[in-house]
Design an enzyme around this catalytic site. Structure first.
Site, PDB file in Angstrom:
ATOM      1  N   LYS A  91       0.859  -1.178   0.000  1.00 27.54           N
ATOM      2  CA  LYS A  91       0.000   0.000   0.000  1.00 27.54           C
ATOM      3  C   LYS A  91       0.893   1.223   0.000  1.00 27.54           C
ATOM      4  O   LYS A  91       1.841   1.310   0.789  1.00 27.54           O
ATOM      5  CB  LYS A  91      -0.877   0.014   1.268  1.00 27.54           C
ATOM      6  CG  LYS A  91      -1.824   1.196   1.342  1.00 27.54           C
ATOM      7  CD  LYS A  91      -3.096   0.939   0.594  1.00 27.54           C
ATOM      8  CE  LYS A  91      -3.891   2.195   0.267  1.00 27.54           C
ATOM      9  NZ  LYS A  91      -3.442   2.887  -0.967  1.00 27.54           N
ATOM     10  N   GLN A 112       7.305   3.764   3.896  1.00 29.03           N
ATOM     11  CA  GLN A 112       5.896   3.360   3.945  1.00 29.03           C
ATOM     12  C   GLN A 112       5.708   2.061   4.731  1.00 29.03           C
ATOM     13  O   GLN A 112       4.685   1.877   5.397  1.00 29.03           O
ATOM     14  CB  GLN A 112       5.386   3.198   2.505  1.00 29.03           C
ATOM     15  CG  GLN A 112       3.884   3.271   2.355  1.00 29.03           C
ATOM     16  CD  GLN A 112       3.353   4.692   2.311  1.00 29.03           C
ATOM     17  OE1 GLN A 112       3.921   5.536   1.644  1.00 29.03           O
ATOM     18  NE2 GLN A 112       2.257   4.955   3.005  1.00 29.03           N
ATOM     19  N   LYS A 115       5.662   3.183   8.372  1.00 31.63           N
ATOM     20  CA  LYS A 115       4.502   4.055   8.579  1.00 31.63           C
ATOM     21  C   LYS A 115       3.229   3.222   8.653  1.00 31.63           C
ATOM     22  O   LYS A 115       2.409   3.366   9.555  1.00 31.63           O
ATOM     23  CB  LYS A 115       4.405   5.030   7.395  1.00 31.63           C
ATOM     24  CG  LYS A 115       3.278   6.028   7.489  1.00 31.63           C
ATOM     25  CD  LYS A 115       2.984   6.696   6.145  1.00 31.63           C
ATOM     26  CE  LYS A 115       4.174   7.452   5.611  1.00 31.63           C
ATOM     27  NZ  LYS A 115       3.792   8.339   4.471  1.00 31.63           N
ATOM     28  N   LYS A 127       5.392   1.780  -3.106  1.00 33.60           N
ATOM     29  CA  LYS A 127       5.291   3.136  -3.655  1.00 33.60           C
ATOM     30  C   LYS A 127       5.581   3.062  -5.138  1.00 33.60           C
ATOM     31  O   LYS A 127       6.284   2.155  -5.586  1.00 33.60           O
ATOM     32  CB  LYS A 127       6.333   4.041  -2.985  1.00 33.60           C
ATOM     33  CG  LYS A 127       6.039   5.515  -3.116  1.00 33.60           C
ATOM     34  CD  LYS A 127       5.129   5.985  -2.014  1.00 33.60           C
ATOM     35  CE  LYS A 127       4.760   7.437  -2.141  1.00 33.60           C
ATOM     36  NZ  LYS A 127       4.110   7.922  -0.902  1.00 33.60           N
ATOM     37  N   GLY A 166      -2.665   8.352  -4.196  1.00 33.48           N
ATOM     38  CA  GLY A 166      -2.007   9.568  -4.671  1.00 33.48           C
ATOM     39  C   GLY A 166      -0.765   9.920  -3.869  1.00 33.48           C
ATOM     40  O   GLY A 166      -0.466   9.335  -2.833  1.00 33.48           O
ATOM     41  N   ASP A 167      -0.029  10.872  -4.396  1.00 35.21           N
ATOM     42  CA  ASP A 167       1.125  11.491  -3.728  1.00 35.21           C
ATOM     43  C   ASP A 167       1.386  12.757  -4.548  1.00 35.21           C
ATOM     44  O   ASP A 167       0.462  13.248  -5.217  1.00 35.21           O
ATOM     45  CB  ASP A 167       2.332  10.527  -3.716  1.00 35.21           C
ATOM     46  CG  ASP A 167       3.438  10.972  -2.755  1.00 35.21           C
ATOM     47  OD1 ASP A 167       3.319  10.714  -1.555  1.00 35.21           O
ATOM     48  OD2 ASP A 167       4.421  11.601  -3.206  1.00 35.21           O
ATOM     49  N   THR A 210      -4.556  13.382   5.412  1.00 39.75           N
ATOM     50  CA  THR A 210      -3.140  13.525   5.776  1.00 39.75           C
ATOM     51  C   THR A 210      -2.929  14.813   6.569  1.00 39.75           C
ATOM     52  O   THR A 210      -2.282  14.814   7.628  1.00 39.75           O
ATOM     53  CB  THR A 210      -2.249  13.495   4.522  1.00 39.75           C
ATOM     54  OG1 THR A 210      -2.629  12.389   3.711  1.00 39.75           O
ATOM     55  CG2 THR A 210      -0.785  13.375   4.906  1.00 39.75           C
ATOM     56  N   SER A 378      -6.825   5.662   3.776  1.00 41.62           N
ATOM     57  CA  SER A 378      -6.906   4.827   2.576  1.00 41.62           C
ATOM     58  C   SER A 378      -7.369   3.421   2.956  1.00 41.62           C
ATOM     59  O   SER A 378      -8.153   2.794   2.238  1.00 41.62           O
ATOM     60  CB  SER A 378      -5.532   4.721   1.902  1.00 41.62           C
ATOM     61  OG  SER A 378      -5.294   5.840   1.083  1.00 41.62           O
TER      62      SER A 378
HETATM   63  P1  NDP Z   1       0.763  17.810  -3.992  1.00 40.79           P
HETATM   64  O1  NDP Z   1       1.197  17.452  -5.369  1.00 40.79           O
HETATM   65  O2  NDP Z   1      -0.659  18.020  -3.708  1.00 40.79           O
HETATM   66  O3  NDP Z   1       1.573  19.077  -3.507  1.00 40.79           O
HETATM   67  C1  NDP Z   1       2.973  19.069  -3.505  1.00 40.79           C
HETATM   68  C2  NDP Z   1       3.461  20.422  -3.065  1.00 40.79           C
HETATM   69  O4  NDP Z   1       4.860  20.392  -2.859  1.00 40.79           O
HETATM   70  C3  NDP Z   1       3.235  21.503  -4.094  1.00 40.79           C
HETATM   71  O5  NDP Z   1       3.031  22.685  -3.397  1.00 40.79           O
HETATM   72  C4  NDP Z   1       4.547  21.522  -4.864  1.00 40.79           C
HETATM   73  O6  NDP Z   1       4.788  22.749  -5.490  1.00 40.79           O
HETATM   74  C5  NDP Z   1       5.511  21.303  -3.735  1.00 40.79           C
HETATM   75  N1  NDP Z   1       6.737  20.678  -4.228  1.00 40.79           N
HETATM   76  C6  NDP Z   1       6.872  19.534  -4.941  1.00 40.79           C
HETATM   77  N2  NDP Z   1       8.150  19.311  -5.241  1.00 40.79           N
HETATM   78  C7  NDP Z   1       8.832  20.325  -4.701  1.00 40.79           C
HETATM   79  C8  NDP Z   1      10.192  20.649  -4.671  1.00 40.79           C
HETATM   80  N3  NDP Z   1      11.138  19.867  -5.283  1.00 40.79           N
HETATM   81  N4  NDP Z   1      10.541  21.765  -3.980  1.00 40.79           N
HETATM   82  C9  NDP Z   1       9.616  22.529  -3.368  1.00 40.79           C
HETATM   83  N5  NDP Z   1       8.297  22.278  -3.376  1.00 40.79           N
HETATM   84  C10 NDP Z   1       7.921  21.185  -4.033  1.00 40.79           C
HETATM   85  O7  NDP Z   1       1.366  16.651  -3.067  1.00 40.79           O
HETATM   86  P2  NDP Z   1       0.934  16.221  -1.591  1.00 40.79           P
HETATM   87  O8  NDP Z   1       0.477  17.389  -0.816  1.00 40.79           O
HETATM   88  O9  NDP Z   1       0.069  15.044  -1.708  1.00 40.79           O
HETATM   89  O10 NDP Z   1       2.336  15.714  -1.015  1.00 40.79           O
HETATM   90  C11 NDP Z   1       3.225  16.555  -0.284  1.00 40.79           C
HETATM   91  C12 NDP Z   1       4.146  15.699   0.570  1.00 40.79           C
HETATM   92  O11 NDP Z   1       3.363  14.924   1.486  1.00 40.79           O
HETATM   93  C13 NDP Z   1       4.990  14.684  -0.188  1.00 40.79           C
HETATM   94  O12 NDP Z   1       6.220  14.519   0.480  1.00 40.79           O
HETATM   95  C14 NDP Z   1       4.183  13.395  -0.046  1.00 40.79           C
HETATM   96  O13 NDP Z   1       4.994  12.263  -0.181  1.00 40.79           O
HETATM   97  C15 NDP Z   1       3.674  13.558   1.373  1.00 40.79           C
HETATM   98  N6  NDP Z   1       2.494  12.760   1.737  1.00 40.79           N
HETATM   99  C16 NDP Z   1       1.344  12.816   1.012  1.00 40.79           C
HETATM  100  C17 NDP Z   1       0.228  12.088   1.407  1.00 40.79           C
HETATM  101  C18 NDP Z   1      -1.073  12.163   0.698  1.00 40.79           C
HETATM  102  O14 NDP Z   1      -2.026  11.552   1.171  1.00 40.79           O
HETATM  103  N7  NDP Z   1      -1.203  12.917  -0.380  1.00 40.79           N
HETATM  104  C19 NDP Z   1       0.289  11.207   2.579  1.00 40.79           C
HETATM  105  C20 NDP Z   1       1.521  11.291   3.329  1.00 40.79           C
HETATM  106  C21 NDP Z   1       2.568  12.032   2.886  1.00 40.79           C
HETATM  107  P3  NDP Z   1       4.953  22.822  -7.105  1.00 40.79           P
HETATM  108  O15 NDP Z   1       3.589  22.762  -7.675  1.00 40.79           O
HETATM  109  O16 NDP Z   1       5.636  24.107  -7.333  1.00 40.79           O
HETATM  110  O17 NDP Z   1       5.787  21.638  -7.518  1.00 40.79           O
HETATM  111  O1  2IT Z   2       3.030   8.887   1.607  1.00 39.14           O
HETATM  112  C1  2IT Z   2       1.886   8.428   1.821  1.00 39.14           C
HETATM  113  O2  2IT Z   2       1.598   7.859   2.868  1.00 39.14           O
HETATM  114  C2  2IT Z   2       0.883   8.606   0.767  1.00 39.14           C
HETATM  115  N1  2IT Z   2       1.170   9.222  -0.253  1.00 39.14           N
HETATM  116  C3  2IT Z   2      -0.486   8.017   0.929  1.00 39.14           C
HETATM  117  C4  2IT Z   2      -0.481   6.562   0.578  1.00 39.14           C
HETATM  118  C5  2IT Z   2      -1.818   5.891   0.519  1.00 39.14           C
HETATM  119  O3  2IT Z   2      -1.813   4.714   0.125  1.00 39.14           O
HETATM  120  O4  2IT Z   2      -2.842   6.486   0.851  1.00 39.14           O
END
Ligand code: NDP
Ligand code: 2IT
Length: 446
Positions: A91, A112, A115, A127, A166-167, A210, A378
């Site tokens: 997952k 992961q 986590k 992943k 997603g991520d 999240t 999830s």
């Molecule tokens: P989104 O795509 O929704 O948002 C990502 C954000 O991070 C955007 O603001 C993007 O800006 C910025 N970003 C991406 N790459 C860079 C970079 N190299 N430098 C600076 N800013 C950057 O992603 P999420 O919010 O889903 O994910 C954000 C973080 O959270 C990641 O590390 C992800 O692995 C983690 N995460 C996500 C989960 C989820 O459920 N979605 C769960 C747990 C963790 P820009 O548009 O300019 O690239």
């Molecule tokens: O980093 C993370 O934990 C995620 N992007 C969410 C993973 C998931 O399966 O919901």
């Protein structure tokens, strides 16, 4: 604490996986905090659990060819790393970002595993993703890319095998295109992906999970310091899925969110970020963050995203990407009086930054615990899909809240058990590792 088995495994890992620096970093962090666990459980050393655990079950890499809007064929690389499934089906999310390499996906899949173990739910770790850059691509291009990506991925996944989500760069729109193609190829309507739209099998509150979960976890860190959110100046990097809903929940609990960012720069909004406007800029208009500053009175846009860590705050929530907050940034947060840092992103703080926070007595919540609310929800989506039922928003949110409390309690208990009360990095790594290692022992050498 050092353990000879740990040093040796880290050296071997680097030699066998040269250039995968993010994977080295994530593995080093986990393994160096399990030295104390190995002292207590010598059977893990005998069974060579570390050596087995750092090798993914399976690493899939494939070509993704697709036609852009001008009819020109484009080629990207797709990945799925199925790291460990002793606790349940693989997952973990899919990341679409130009920086994605095999080592990136491996670090994320490795994190992961632990986590997902901390959630207490039956899920293993994996992943995937691609070096595809969605910025500036049309809706049709995104759809064609997703269809091509799934045309290979579908044979490797399944509701009881591996369940992506997603991520970065993958939200409800992309999950929709991926799901549509999966269904067409497999002829099965199943919970093979999470983060689906609530109208077609998604869970209410998954989108918020999240960010909300991060704030529930941080609430516990604050209360351990006899603090609550009221009046706390909060800086949140990113303006994506995690950042937006962390901001929304923190604000509802009384915090003032004063800065957010994208990869190009950050917004400073001394009156508190207007969350509805931020959400519309990012989610509806898919615009850059400078558009927010242009439309909001009193807000300033500053080019360069790392400048956000110079904004004085009580709480910092890095929610963008790995290694976005380094030793220098940590020093500046500490100098400005920051009291608590919790990771919404995966591995956003460099080892130097984590070290700096811990030595300065700043509360530090590691991502694999603090951001686990997304994947936990999830699993709640998978549960609803299996039951063929829908739960209400509040039902899901309440479950999320108690899962986050459970994760905090486990981490804080494990930190105490292994002799470093309050060290949530040690606590998260040790608690997650013990669960996975025990299950590996029980399931034999495979
Ligand atoms: P989104 O795509 O929704 O948002 C990502 C954000 O991070 C955007 O603001 C993007 O800006 C910025 N970003 C991406 N790459 C860079 C970079 N190299 N430098 C600076 N800013 C950057 O992603 P999420 O919010 O889903 O994910 C954000 C973080 O959270 C990641 O590390 C992800 O692995 C983690 N995460 C996500 C989960 C989820 O459920 N979605 C769960 C747990 C963790 P820009 O548009 O300019 O690239
Ligand atoms: O980093 C993370 O934990 C995620 N992007 C969410 C993973 C998931 O399966 O919901």
């Amino acid at each position: 604490m050092h353990h000879p088995a740990v040093e040796q495994v880290i050296e071997e890992l680097k030699a066998r996986n040269p250039d995968e620096t993010e994977f080295h970093q994530a593995a080093h962090e986990v393994l160096s905090s399990v030295a104390a666990v190995l002292e207590k459980y010598p059977e893990f050393v005998e069974a060579r659990v570390l050596q087995r655990l750092i090798e993914p079950d399976r690493q899939i890499m494939f070509r993704v060819a697709w036609l852009d809007d001008s009819g020109v064929p484009q080629v990207n690389r797709g990945f799925r790393v199925q790291f460990n499934n002793v606790l349940g089906p693989y997952k973990g999310g899919l990341r679409f970002h130009s920086s994605v390499k095999l080592g990136t996906i491996k670090f994320l899949a490795f994190e992961q595993v632990f986590k997902n173990a901390l959630t207490g739910l039956p899920i293993g770790g994996g992943k995937g993703g691609s070096d595809f850059d969605p910025h500036g691509r049309s809706d049709n291009e995104i759809m064609r890319f997703c269809q091509s990506f799934m045309t290979e991925l579908y044979r490797h996944i399944g509701a009881d095998t591996d369940v992506p989500a997603g991520d970065i760069g993958v939200g409800e729109r992309e999950i929709g295109y991926l799901f549509g193609q999966y269904k067409r190829l497999a002829n099965v309507y199943s919970g093979v992906l999470t983060g689906k739209g609530p109208q077609w099998g998604g869970s209410l509150a998954r989108k918020q999970a999240t960010g909300y979960g991060l704030v529930y976890f941080t609430t516990r860190m604050l209360s351990a310091r006899r603090m609550d959110w009221r009046g706390l100046r909060t800086v949140i990097s990113g303006y994506g899925n995690v950042a937006i809903y962390a901001a929304e929940k923190a604000e509802r609990l009384g915090a003032q969110v004063v800065a957010m960012s994208d990869s190009g720069g950050y917004v400073y909004d001394p009156n508190g970020v207007d969350i509805a406007l931020m959400r519309s800029v990012k989610e509806e208009r898919r615009a850059r963050i400078d558009v927010y500053a242009a439309e909001r009175r009193g807000a300033e846009y500053h080019a360069g995203c790392s400048g956000i860590w110079g904004v004085p705050c009580d709480v910092a929530l890095p929610c963008a990407t790995q290694n976005e907050l380094d030793g220098e940034a940590a020093k500046s947060l500490i100098a400005n009086g920051c009291k608590v840092v919790a990771e919404g992103a995966n591995m956003p703080c460099t080892p130097e930054a984590v070290q700096a926070f811990q030595s300065a007595g700043v509360g530090f919540g590691p991502g694999k615990a603090a951001n686990a609310g997304g994947v936990a929800t999830s699993l709640l989506e998978m549960a609803q899909n299996s039951q063929r039922l829908h739960w209400t928003f509040d039902e899901v949110d309440n479950k999320l809240h108690s899962i986050m409390n459970g994760i905090y309690d486990q981490c804080s208990q494990a930190a105490e058990d292994f002799g470093e009360p309050g060290n949530l990095v040690l606590g998260a790594n040790a608690a997650g590792f013990v669960k996975v290692a025990r299950a590996m022992l029980a399931q034999g050498v495979v």
